[in-house]
Design a protein around this motif. Structure first.
Motif, PDB file in Angstrom:
ATOM      1  N   TYR A   1      -9.953 -17.815  -5.395  1.00 33.39           N
ATOM      2  CA  TYR A   1     -10.352 -17.541  -4.012  1.00 33.39           C
ATOM      3  C   TYR A   1      -9.148 -17.406  -3.091  1.00 33.39           C
ATOM      4  CZ  TYR A   1     -15.305 -18.084  -4.975  1.00 33.39           C
ATOM      5  OH  TYR A   1     -16.577 -17.899  -5.438  1.00 33.39           O
ATOM      6  N   ASP A   2      -8.102 -18.193  -3.345  1.00 32.25           N
ATOM      7  CA  ASP A   2      -6.900 -18.116  -2.512  1.00 32.25           C
ATOM      8  C   ASP A   2      -6.248 -16.740  -2.623  1.00 32.25           C
ATOM      9  OD1 ASP A   2      -4.624 -19.643  -0.972  1.00 32.25           O
ATOM     10  OD2 ASP A   2      -3.603 -18.677  -2.663  1.00 32.25           O
ATOM     11  N   LEU A   3      -6.139 -16.216  -3.828  1.00 32.05           N
ATOM     12  CA  LEU A   3      -5.548 -14.889  -4.009  1.00 32.05           C
ATOM     13  C   LEU A   3      -6.390 -13.811  -3.328  1.00 32.05           C
ATOM     14  CD1 LEU A   3      -4.396 -15.100  -7.742  1.00 32.05           C
ATOM     15  CD2 LEU A   3      -2.927 -15.049  -5.712  1.00 32.05           C
ATOM     16  N   ARG A   4      -7.712 -13.923  -3.453  1.00 32.19           N
ATOM     17  CA  ARG A   4      -8.578 -12.938  -2.794  1.00 32.19           C
ATOM     18  C   ARG A   4      -8.492 -13.070  -1.275  1.00 32.19           C
ATOM     19  NH1 ARG A   4     -12.073 -14.913  -6.952  1.00 32.19           N
ATOM     20  NH2 ARG A   4     -12.389 -13.384  -8.613  1.00 32.19           N
ATOM     21  N   PHE A   5      -8.443 -14.312  -0.798  1.00 30.91           N
ATOM     22  CA  PHE A   5      -8.353 -14.562   0.641  1.00 30.91           C
ATOM     23  C   PHE A   5      -7.128 -13.866   1.238  1.00 30.91           C
ATOM     24  CE2 PHE A   5      -6.322 -17.090   4.002  1.00 30.91           C
ATOM     25  CZ  PHE A   5      -7.317 -17.109   4.964  1.00 30.91           C
ATOM     26  N   TRP A   6      -5.965 -14.113   0.666  1.00 30.37           N
ATOM     27  CA  TRP A   6      -4.741 -13.538   1.226  1.00 30.37           C
ATOM     28  C   TRP A   6      -4.671 -12.026   1.024  1.00 30.37           C
ATOM     29  CZ3 TRP A   6      -1.712 -15.724   4.637  1.00 30.37           C
ATOM     30  CH2 TRP A   6      -1.742 -17.117   4.755  1.00 30.37           C
ATOM     31  N   ARG A   7      -5.219 -11.554  -0.077  1.00 30.38           N
ATOM     32  CA  ARG A   7      -5.206 -10.107  -0.307  1.00 30.38           C
ATOM     33  C   ARG A   7      -6.058  -9.404   0.746  1.00 30.38           C
ATOM     34  NH1 ARG A   7      -4.961  -7.628  -6.274  1.00 30.38           N
ATOM     35  NH2 ARG A   7      -4.042  -5.625  -5.703  1.00 30.38           N
ATOM     36  N   GLU A   8      -7.243  -9.941   1.026  1.00 33.13           N
ATOM     37  CA  GLU A   8      -8.134  -9.320   2.003  1.00 33.13           C
ATOM     38  C   GLU A   8      -7.618  -9.522   3.427  1.00 33.13           C
ATOM     39  OE1 GLU A   8     -12.159 -10.553   1.341  1.00 33.13           O
ATOM     40  OE2 GLU A   8     -12.133  -9.915  -0.762  1.00 33.13           O
ATOM     41  N   LEU A   9      -7.037 -10.695   3.695  1.00 31.42           N
ATOM     42  CA  LEU A   9      -6.493 -10.946   5.027  1.00 31.42           C
ATOM     43  C   LEU A   9      -5.324 -10.003   5.317  1.00 31.42           C
ATOM     44  CD1 LEU A   9      -6.926 -12.846   7.467  1.00 31.42           C
ATOM     45  CD2 LEU A   9      -5.129 -14.306   6.506  1.00 31.42           C
ATOM     46  N   SER A  10      -4.426  -9.841   4.353  1.00 32.61           N
ATOM     47  CA  SER A  10      -3.304  -8.919   4.554  1.00 32.61           C
ATOM     48  C   SER A  10      -3.787  -7.472   4.623  1.00 32.61           C
ATOM     49  CB  SER A  10      -2.270  -9.074   3.435  1.00 32.61           C
ATOM     50  OG  SER A  10      -2.823  -8.726   2.172  1.00 32.61           O
ATOM     51  N   GLY A  11      -4.963  -7.195   4.019  1.00 27.72           N
ATOM     52  CA  GLY A  11      -5.522  -5.851   4.080  1.00 27.72           C
ATOM     53  C   GLY A  11      -5.951  -5.432   5.470  1.00 27.72           C
ATOM     54  N   LEU A  12      -6.045  -6.399   6.399  1.00 20.51           N
ATOM     55  CA  LEU A  12      -6.445  -6.073   7.770  1.00 20.51           C
ATOM     56  C   LEU A  12      -5.437  -5.169   8.469  1.00 20.51           C
ATOM     57  CD1 LEU A  12      -7.764  -9.568   8.930  1.00 20.51           C
ATOM     58  CD2 LEU A  12      -9.134  -7.549   8.404  1.00 20.51           C
ATOM     59  N   VAL A  13      -4.185  -5.150   7.986  1.00 24.31           N
ATOM     60  CA  VAL A  13      -3.192  -4.274   8.618  1.00 24.31           C
ATOM     61  C   VAL A  13      -3.331  -2.839   8.140  1.00 24.31           C
ATOM     62  CG1 VAL A  13      -1.538  -6.156   8.915  1.00 24.31           C
ATOM     63  CG2 VAL A  13      -1.388  -4.710   6.887  1.00 24.31           C
ATOM     64  N   GLY A  14      -4.104  -2.627   7.074  1.00 25.29           N
ATOM     65  CA  GLY A  14      -4.340  -1.267   6.601  1.00 25.29           C
ATOM     66  C   GLY A  14      -3.175  -0.643   5.866  1.00 25.29           C
ATOM     67  N   ASN A  15      -2.298  -1.486   5.261  1.00 24.16           N
ATOM     68  CA  ASN A  15      -1.142  -0.972   4.519  1.00 24.16           C
ATOM     69  C   ASN A  15      -1.168  -1.583   3.119  1.00 24.16           C
ATOM     70  OD1 ASN A  15       1.530  -0.676   3.399  1.00 24.16           O
ATOM     71  ND2 ASN A  15       2.277  -0.187   5.456  1.00 24.16           N
ATOM     72  N   THR A  16      -1.533  -0.778   2.135  1.00 21.17           N
ATOM     73  CA  THR A  16      -1.698  -1.303   0.780  1.00 21.17           C
ATOM     74  C   THR A  16      -0.374  -1.761   0.175  1.00 21.17           C
ATOM     75  OG1 THR A  16      -1.521   0.944  -0.128  1.00 21.17           O
ATOM     76  CG2 THR A  16      -3.730   0.094   0.304  1.00 21.17           C
ATOM     77  N   TYR A  17       0.751  -1.167   0.584  1.00 17.12           N
ATOM     78  CA  TYR A  17       2.042  -1.590   0.052  1.00 17.12           C
ATOM     79  C   TYR A  17       2.339  -3.036   0.435  1.00 17.12           C
ATOM     80  CZ  TYR A  17       2.813   3.355  -0.892  1.00 17.12           C
ATOM     81  OH  TYR A  17       2.696   4.630  -1.364  1.00 17.12           O
ATOM     82  N   ILE A  18       2.011  -3.391   1.682  1.00 17.05           N
ATOM     83  CA  ILE A  18       2.239  -4.750   2.154  1.00 17.05           C
ATOM     84  C   ILE A  18       1.341  -5.735   1.407  1.00 17.05           C
ATOM     85  CG2 ILE A  18       1.967  -6.312   4.130  1.00 17.05           C
ATOM     86  CD1 ILE A  18       2.794  -3.984   5.930  1.00 17.05           C
ATOM     87  N   SER A  19       0.051  -5.429   1.326  1.00 12.32           N
ATOM     88  CA  SER A  19      -0.882  -6.363   0.694  1.00 12.32           C
ATOM     89  C   SER A  19      -0.592  -6.510  -0.794  1.00 12.32           C
ATOM     90  CB  SER A  19      -2.334  -5.918   0.925  1.00 12.32           C
ATOM     91  OG  SER A  19      -2.549  -4.609   0.470  1.00 12.32           O
ATOM     92  N   GLU A  20      -0.191  -5.430  -1.476  1.00 14.87           N
ATOM     93  CA  GLU A  20       0.120  -5.517  -2.903  1.00 14.87           C
ATOM     94  C   GLU A  20       1.386  -6.331  -3.139  1.00 14.87           C
ATOM     95  OE1 GLU A  20      -1.456  -4.584  -5.629  1.00 14.87           O
ATOM     96  OE2 GLU A  20      -3.154  -3.867  -4.460  1.00 14.87           O
TER      97      GLU A  20
END
Length: 222
Positions: free
Chosen positions: A138-157
């Motif tokens: 859940y922690d990995l999904r949480f941060w992945r989705e939270l970082s996805g709010l900026v709309g930049n897949t390079y950052i979230s990946e």
């Protein structure tokens, strides 16, 4: 169908990589464990080609090391490596939230925040109960989705990769300290997502700083 074999192989390659990553994160393949392509292929009853590709992918992500003439080994991270990961993670997370404050969230953020909130609640419950394997998921999904709010897949990946590496380091230490595990697990997911929802930059900064300090203080005591 032309190309269907390649699609199947690539899908299998990803499935094997995901399965092995989960084994490492669960501590069932501890740091230093060595194995060959042949051993993994026999374990999953598949051909060597997608296994080799999956192992190369995991090595590129920093989870495995290639051992000449012997196959692959689960990477051993030092405390200094972990501190470096925290520093890198700090810069990325600070940049993410600064971007959110300055420019707002990506389109569709309201729906995404609903999902992030669910991840936050599950992560918080797992941390309180000491369920390490559940928390990691859940922690990995949480941060992945939270970082996805900026709309930049390079950052979230990129952030996701660092977070996986920090867990690879942490899991063996946490498993050796089951009586201290709950104290060592950060559980501020819900407070952080609520601060992001309110667009409260001061509270976001405070929570993120506390989160990073938590990791550094834990590592200093190892």
């Amino acid at each position: 169908m032309p190309g269907s074999g390649a699609v199947t192989r690539n899908t299998l390659r990803q499935q094997i990589a995901d399965a092995l990553r989960d084994e490492v994160l669960a501590g069932r393949l501890p740091p230093g464990t060595e194995f060959t392509v042949k051993q993994i292929a026999e374990q999953y009853e598949v051909s060597a080609t997608p296994v080799r590709e999956a192992l190369v992918d995991l090595a590129a992500q920093g989870l495995l090391e290639s051992v000449q003439h012997r196959g692959f080994r689960v990477r051993i991270y030092s405390v200094a490596d972990f501190v470096g990961m925290i520093e890198a993670r700090t810069l990325i997370v600070d940049g993410i939230f600064r971007r959110l404050v300055e420019r707002g969230t990506a389109p569709g953020a309201a729906e995404m925040l609903v999902s992030v909130r669910r991840r936050a609640e599950e992560a918080r419950r797992a941390a309180h109960s000491g369920s390490l394997e559940v928390l990691i998921g859940y922690d990995l999904r949480f941060w992945r989705e939270l970082s996805g709010l900026v709309g930049n897949t390079y950052i979230s990946e990129f952030l996701h990769r660092i977070r996986v590496q920090t867990w690879v380091f942490a899991v063996p230490h946490l498993q050796r300290q089951p009586e201290l595990m709950r104290e060592a697990l950060w559980n501020g997911h819900r407070e952080l997502v609520e601060a992001v929802t309110r667009a409260d930059p001061d509270e976001v900064r405070r929570l993120v700083h506390a989160y990073n300090q938590h990791g550094l203080e834990w590592a200093a005591g190892l």
